[in-house]
Design a protein around this motif. Structure first.
Motif, mmCIF file in Angstrom:
data_model
loop_
_atom_site.group_PDB
_atom_site.id
_atom_site.type_symbol
_atom_site.label_atom_id
_atom_site.label_comp_id
_atom_site.label_asym_id
_atom_site.label_seq_id
_atom_site.Cartn_x
_atom_site.Cartn_y
_atom_site.Cartn_z
ATOM 1 N N VAL A 101 0.867 -1.172 0.000
ATOM 2 C CA VAL A 101 0.000 0.000 0.000
ATOM 3 C C VAL A 101 0.906 1.225 0.000
ATOM 4 C CG1 VAL A 101 -1.814 1.282 1.185
ATOM 5 C CG2 VAL A 101 -1.808 -1.225 1.253
ATOM 6 N N GLU A 103 1.714 5.397 -0.617
ATOM 7 C CA GLU A 103 1.168 6.743 -0.537
ATOM 8 C C GLU A 103 2.328 7.733 -0.557
ATOM 9 O OE1 GLU A 103 -1.857 9.342 2.361
ATOM 10 O OE2 GLU A 103 -1.198 7.317 2.945
ATOM 11 N N ARG A 105 2.915 11.880 0.480
ATOM 12 C CA ARG A 105 2.355 13.107 1.046
ATOM 13 C C ARG A 105 3.420 14.194 0.994
ATOM 14 N NH1 ARG A 105 0.605 10.385 6.770
ATOM 15 N NH2 ARG A 105 -0.531 8.560 5.940
ATOM 16 N N SER A 164 1.897 14.379 -4.143
ATOM 17 C CA SER A 164 1.043 13.573 -3.268
ATOM 18 C C SER A 164 0.182 12.656 -4.128
ATOM 19 C CB SER A 164 0.144 14.465 -2.402
ATOM 20 O OG SER A 164 0.904 15.328 -1.573
ATOM 21 N N PHE A 165 -0.015 11.429 -3.658
ATOM 22 C CA PHE A 165 -0.954 10.514 -4.310
ATOM 23 C C PHE A 165 -1.302 9.399 -3.332
ATOM 24 C CE2 PHE A 165 3.138 8.534 -5.328
ATOM 25 C CZ PHE A 165 2.888 7.191 -5.065
ATOM 26 N N GLY A 166 -2.338 8.648 -3.671
ATOM 27 C CA GLY A 166 -2.708 7.468 -2.921
ATOM 28 C C GLY A 166 -3.516 7.743 -1.676
ATOM 29 N N PRO A 167 -3.655 6.705 -0.855
ATOM 30 C CA PRO A 167 -2.953 5.420 -0.930
ATOM 31 C C PRO A 167 -3.432 4.529 -2.085
ATOM 32 C CG PRO A 167 -4.536 5.387 0.863
ATOM 33 C CD PRO A 167 -4.527 6.796 0.349
ATOM 34 N N VAL A 168 -2.477 3.760 -2.626
ATOM 35 C CA VAL A 168 -2.730 2.846 -3.736
ATOM 36 C C VAL A 168 -2.247 1.458 -3.330
ATOM 37 C CG1 VAL A 168 -2.121 2.258 -6.106
ATOM 38 C CG2 VAL A 168 -2.477 4.646 -5.472
ATOM 39 N N THR A 169 -3.082 0.450 -3.516
ATOM 40 C CA THR A 169 -2.673 -0.932 -3.280
ATOM 41 C C THR A 169 -2.192 -1.535 -4.597
ATOM 42 O OG1 THR A 169 -4.272 -1.198 -1.473
ATOM 43 C CG2 THR A 169 -3.387 -3.208 -2.464
ATOM 44 N N ARG A 189 3.201 7.636 -11.347
ATOM 45 C CA ARG A 189 2.217 8.664 -10.974
ATOM 46 C C ARG A 189 1.433 9.142 -12.191
ATOM 47 N NH1 ARG A 189 6.423 12.613 -8.144
ATOM 48 N NH2 ARG A 189 7.664 11.724 -9.851
#
Length: 227
Positions: A101, A103, A105, A164-169, A189
């Motif tokens: 997972v 992410e 920030r 910034s992105f996610g959270p991505v699994t 990204r």
């Protein structure tokens, strides 16, 4: 037609050699020119990198069809792959594996809820920073540490970027890639996750390096160096 057949007959040794070279480059080992600054400060424009094409999988030559898995790609590996967006050959760092997972920030990376540590890198040659012709603003260099990840990155506070992105699994059979030049890289990204069959190899060493901003003078200190 007769002249063509004679040409083949007279040069069959050379033709066999060239075919053999193509097979080796497609199936076992290849080399690539680093065309951009997306992996600074680790890889520089003008580096010629050696790609181990059987680091992870044995494939049918000239295809993405995997015959046998040999090893699993690991966090921190520098890999080559075909972009899922348009097939362009790219070189990036593998950041997350299936099941992770992920992410980000404001530039700080999180994997499975654990935050990366960042230490300022002060002793870095200007030749390892993004060239002034591309970006004239402030550049900050940090050592990014999170588990098996331990490498320098560059951030550019004055440049627009996805910080910034996610959270991505990360799904099974896919991987997340980022450039070390974090604000100057078209990576997962923007182009999405990368399927295993699109990974074309692992970068372990440089072959040689030429500095295009200095009349292609050799960077002798990079010849044969590990990455």
């Amino acid at each position: 037609m007769l002249n063509f057949k004679k040409l083949i007959a007279d040069n069959k040794g050379f033709a066999a050699f060239m075919l053999g070279m193509l097979l080796v480059r497609s199936a076992f080992a290849d080399y690539y020119l680093v065309p951009s600054s997306s992996m600074y400060p680790t890889l520089l424009e003008g580096d010629r990198v050696i790609c181990d094409r059987i680091a992870y999988d044995l494939k049918i030559p000239f295809t993405d069809l995997i015959v046998k898995h040999l090893a699993d790609p690991q966090r921190g590996d520098i890999v080559t792959f075909s972009s899922p967006e348009d097939g362009t050959r790219l070189v990036k760092r593998l950041i997350a594996v299936p099941g992770d997972v992920v992410e980000m920030r404001e530039e700080r990376l999180f994997i499975n809820g654990q935050a990366a540590n960042y230490e300022t890198v002060s002793q870095l040659s200007g030749s390892h920073l993004t060239p002034q012709r591309e970006y004239a603003g402030e550049q900050q260099v940090y050592q990014e540490k999170l588990g098996s990840l331990n490498h320098p990155i560059i951030v550019m506070p004055e440049r627009p970027a996805m910080r910034s992105f996610g959270p991505v699994t990360v799904p099974e059979g896919q991987f997340l890639m980022l450039g070390d030049n974090r604000d100057n890289s078209k990576d997962s990204r923007y182009i999405g996750l990368v399927k295993r069959e699109l990974i074309t190899g692992k970068i372990k060493h440089l072959m040689f390096s030429l500095d295009g901003d200095r009349y292609y003078m050799p960077r002798f200190e990079r010849f044969g160096s590990a990455v």
